[in-house]
Motif scaffolding. Structure first.
Motif, short mmCIF file in Angstrom:
data_model
loop_
_atom_site.label_atom_id
_atom_site.label_comp_id
_atom_site.label_asym_id
_atom_site.label_seq_id
_atom_site.Cartn_x
_atom_site.Cartn_y
_atom_site.Cartn_z
N CYS A 98 97.84 47.99 38.80
CA CYS A 98 99.11 48.47 39.81
C CYS A 98 99.05 49.79 40.55
O CYS A 98 99.62 50.16 41.38
N ALA A 99 98.28 50.83 39.68
CA ALA A 99 98.28 52.07 40.37
C ALA A 99 97.30 52.15 41.78
O ALA A 99 97.77 52.72 42.56
N ASP A 100 96.45 50.96 41.71
CA ASP A 100 95.64 50.95 43.20
C ASP A 100 96.28 50.10 44.04
O ASP A 100 96.25 50.25 45.18
N ASP A 101 97.26 49.12 43.63
CA ASP A 101 98.04 48.25 44.43
C ASP A 101 99.46 48.26 43.91
O ASP A 101 99.90 47.47 43.42
N PRO A 102 100.28 49.29 44.20
CA PRO A 102 101.69 49.65 43.63
C PRO A 102 102.45 48.12 43.91
O PRO A 102 103.14 47.84 42.77
N ALA A 103 102.30 47.42 45.04
CA ALA A 103 103.18 46.16 45.05
C ALA A 103 103.25 45.27 43.90
O ALA A 103 103.95 44.56 43.61
N ARG A 104 101.88 45.28 43.22
CA ARG A 104 101.51 44.35 42.00
C ARG A 104 102.34 44.61 40.96
O ARG A 104 102.66 43.78 40.03
N LEU A 105 103.12 45.60 40.96
CA LEU A 105 103.76 45.98 39.77
C LEU A 105 105.06 45.10 39.84
O LEU A 105 105.72 45.02 38.75
N GLY A 106 105.51 44.65 40.88
CA GLY A 106 106.72 43.82 41.01
C GLY A 106 106.39 42.59 40.53
O GLY A 106 107.46 41.70 40.19
N GLY A 107 105.17 42.11 40.35
CA GLY A 107 104.96 40.89 39.54
C GLY A 107 104.58 40.78 38.11
O GLY A 107 104.36 39.69 37.64
N VAL A 108 104.63 42.07 37.56
CA VAL A 108 104.33 42.19 36.02
C VAL A 108 105.56 41.60 35.34
O VAL A 108 106.82 41.75 35.52
#
Length: 213
Positions: A98-108
């Protein structure tokens, strides 16, 4: 509600003096990296909220653990900080992704992420997360098991390294802030360490780009 005493130290010399004074009570030291996330429109920050991933360990690419936290509606008065806080552990590998690709945080799959999406509208396709950056912190943890008030306090002495400077702060989470503040003030006086009541938190300093008092 997290309630803490926050006392700001003026410089590295005061930090060294207090570290030396408290050395017999040192229990552990943490290397921390703190990253903050928001939408591009800074919706969380506008609502006095901060979403943070905290990494533990000296190796940025192999942290020992990670914690996701949401802090909201902070208030600081005379060195007593009150903030609404929820936090949960996050798999370190997922946190790094998520740090490398912040948009991924929304899918956690996380109650915190669902709360942020429902109350702030951040994390979905319309407002994906972006990383605002962050700061590093070295936290020394001390235990006062035999203080005069019988409170059994845990003290956290922070060295906060921002891109724009380094700050120093003594914190203590407590359910009895008035009594705990008296203990800390007495301790600093005996140690000969100058201090002042913190009037802003670390996130506020980060967002302002300066070491606020």
């Amino acid at each position: 509600m997290e309630v803490e005493i926050k006392l700001r130290l003026p410089d590295a010399a005061a930090h060294r003096r207090l570290s030396s004074f408290l050395a017999p009570r040192l229990r552990r030291t943490h290397d921390q990296r703190n990253l903050f996330f928001d939408g591009a429109a800074r919706t969380l920050a506008a609502g006095t909220a901060a979403l943070r991933i905290r990494f533990f360990g000296p190796d940025d690419r192999a942290p020992s653990r990670a914690v996701l936290a949401l802090k909201r509606r902070p208030r600081i008065d005379a060195g007593v900080s009150r903030v609404e806080e929820v936090e949960e552990p996050l798999d370190p590998a997922l946190a790094l992704a998520c740090a490398d690709d912040p948009a991924r945080l929304g899918g956690v799959n996380s109650p915190i992420i669902r709360l942020v999406a429902s109350e702030y509208g951040v994390g979905g396709n319309a407002a994906p997360f972006v990383c605002l950056g962050g700061f590093r912190n070295t936290r020394a943890v001390y235990e006062l098991e035999d203080d005069d008030e019988g409170l059994g306090l845990v003290l956290e002495l922070d060295e906060m390294r921002f891109d724009f400077g380094t700050g120093y702060e003594l914190e203590c989470e407590t359910a009895e802030p008035n009594r705990a503040k008296q203990v800390l003030e007495r301790l600093l006086t005996v140690a000969g360490v100058p201090y002042q009541y913190s009037r802003s938190n670390k996130f506020a300093c980060f967002m302002a780009g300066e070491l606020l008092p």
